[in-house]
Scaffold this active site. Structure first.
Site, PDB file in Angstrom:
ATOM      1  N   THR A  35       0.829  -1.213   0.000  1.00 57.25           N
ATOM      2  CA  THR A  35       0.000   0.000   0.000  1.00 57.25           C
ATOM      3  C   THR A  35       0.861   1.260   0.000  1.00 57.25           C
ATOM      4  OG1 THR A  35      -0.113  -0.323   2.383  1.00 57.25           O
ATOM      5  CG2 THR A  35      -2.054  -0.941   1.129  1.00 57.25           C
ATOM      6  N   SER A 125      17.400  -4.690   7.222  1.00 60.89           N
ATOM      7  CA  SER A 125      18.736  -4.354   7.717  1.00 60.89           C
ATOM      8  C   SER A 125      19.302  -3.165   6.949  1.00 60.89           C
ATOM      9  CB  SER A 125      19.671  -5.560   7.591  1.00 60.89           C
ATOM     10  OG  SER A 125      19.663  -6.066   6.278  1.00 60.89           O
ATOM     11  N   GLU A 158      19.000   4.929  -0.655  1.00 57.90           N
ATOM     12  CA  GLU A 158      18.694   3.620  -1.244  1.00 57.90           C
ATOM     13  C   GLU A 158      18.158   3.760  -2.664  1.00 57.90           C
ATOM     14  OE1 GLU A 158      16.892  -0.658   0.107  1.00 57.90           O
ATOM     15  OE2 GLU A 158      17.468   0.829   1.573  1.00 57.90           O
ATOM     16  N   ASP A 170      10.313   1.550   5.528  1.00 58.83           N
ATOM     17  CA  ASP A 170      11.365   0.877   6.296  1.00 58.83           C
ATOM     18  C   ASP A 170      12.183   1.872   7.109  1.00 58.83           C
ATOM     19  OD1 ASP A 170      10.371  -1.280   4.998  1.00 58.83           O
ATOM     20  OD2 ASP A 170      12.114  -1.620   3.712  1.00 58.83           O
TER      21      ASP A 170
END
Length: 383
Positions: A35, A125, A158, A170
């Site tokens: 979502t 991670s 990222e 995240d």
């Protein structure tokens, strides 16, 4: 154990004490899957598995970094940013790159990092590495960045440097986590709210299928395109619709003949999942764990049948819990095609549950099932 071994290794590596030790947690997502890139809600939490950073500033522009768990080191300069041939280092270099792009003044640093976030289990991670370094450098060089700015720097690192097209969940969960709480993040406005989830009689257990099907990345991109196609068609039919948040299941049903079968199924899943997060949060406010668990199962069924991102092993793990009265709720977690199922299990029956499901998985797939019990903790912090 962590973080003592990180601190000790820093002393060995650099013959001095670290100026700062930071803990950046991994995360789980209890409900609200796929979502984030559809303007919906997600419901993550930070967990008690983390990456730890021992760091000190330098007077020059060099960065000496050591990955404790990989027993690998790398060196780079903040004045000549370029990709490293060591893939793990690029998550750190990307953060430095984004800080400099936003005109933050930093110098070099000495760093040892490592932790107990299980790799390949889908508990982020990589996001913990990014948010941990952004947080540490913010402290070290007194940059005055707000938490959300550091979240965005981690995500940008990222996206732009590592080259992974992740959403913001995240990094957000790693930074904004709170003990015994989940965070409902509105991925359209980035507004958020904590909801209590203290589990005195239950525990959260991740069951790692140990598989990662190679079609994951390509199928993920396909799902994004199918959602975009569906939204484009539906906004043509309903002029007020700007995102999936503006749709109801009735509207999707009425427009069914305008959508291909796959696109129709994707839209049904996304609209349903956005609603499930809202209902699940209302259940938490009532301390109604049974309804919350029911919504987790509904999410799995939607991911399996309508969004088509589950796999045989994940379906097996979830199906194994359906008749088990120790389990409140279970579903696959993450992008799909492998990774973990997430389960809320009665503490007093957790050992029996683990014995049974491990035996069943071994019998079915001739594979050891790796499991992790996790607790909900605070986000990135100085320790």
């Amino acid at each position: 154990m962590y973080p003592e071994n990180i601190i000790t290794k820093f002393q060995e590596q650099f013959s001095k004490e670290a100026s700062l030790v930071v803990r950046a947690p991994g995360r789980i997502n209890l409900i609200g899957e796929h979502t984030d890139y559809n303007d919906g809600f997600v419901l993550p939490a930070a967990i008690d598995k983390a990456i730890y950073f021992a760091i000190s500033p330098r007077e020059d522009e060099n960065c000496y970094v050591y990955a404790y768990d990989l027993k690998s080191s790398d060196t780079f300069s903040i004045s000549t940013i370029q990709k490293s041939d060591k893939s793990w280092a690029n998550y750190l270099i990307g953060v430095v790159d984004e800080l400099q792009k936003s005109e933050q003044k930093i110098k070099g640093f000495d760093l040892v990092f490592g932790g107990d976030i299980p790799l390949g289990a889908g508990v982020s991670s990589s996001a913990a590495v990014e948010t941990g370094l952004a947080f540490a450098l913010n402290q070290l060089y007194d940059l005055g960045l707000e938490t959300m700015q550091m979240v965005k720097i981690g995500k940008a690192a990222e996206n732009n440097f590592v080259g992974v097209n992740c959403g913001i969940m995240d990094q957000f969960a790693s930074m904004f986590g709170k003990k015994d709480a989940v965070i409902r993040l509105d991925c359209r406005s980035l507004e958020y709210q904590h909801f209590p989830l203290s589990l005195p009689n239950h525990t959260v257990i991740l069951c790692n299928s140990g598989v990662k099907h190679s079609l994951g990345d390509s199928e993920y991109n396909t799902r994004r395109l199918e959602c975009e196609e569906g939204l484009s068609i539906l906004s043509g039919i309903y002029p007020n619709v700007k995102s999936f948040r503006d749709l109801t299941l009735t509207m999707v049903e009425e427009a069914k003949t305008s959508l291909s079968e796959n696109v129709y199924k994707r839209c049904v899943y996304v609209v349903g999942e956005i609603d499930r997060v809202i209902v699940a949060c209302e259940a938490l406010e009532r301390n109604d764990l049974a309804t919350f668990g029911k919504k987790m199962y509904e999410t799995h069924d939607g991911l399996q049948h309508n969004y088509a991102v589950s796999c045989e092993e994940l379906d097996f793990l979830v199906d194994e819990t359906r008749e088990d009265d120790a389990v409140v709720g279970s579903r696959m977690m993450g992008g799909g095609f492998g990774g973990c199922s997430i389960n809320i299990v009665e503490k007093s029956k957790a050992e029996a549950f683990l014995n049974r499901i491990k035996k069943a998985y071994q019998a079915k797939y001739q594979k050891d099932l790796v499991t992790y019990a996790v607790a909900l903790t605070n986000g990135t912090e100085i320790i």
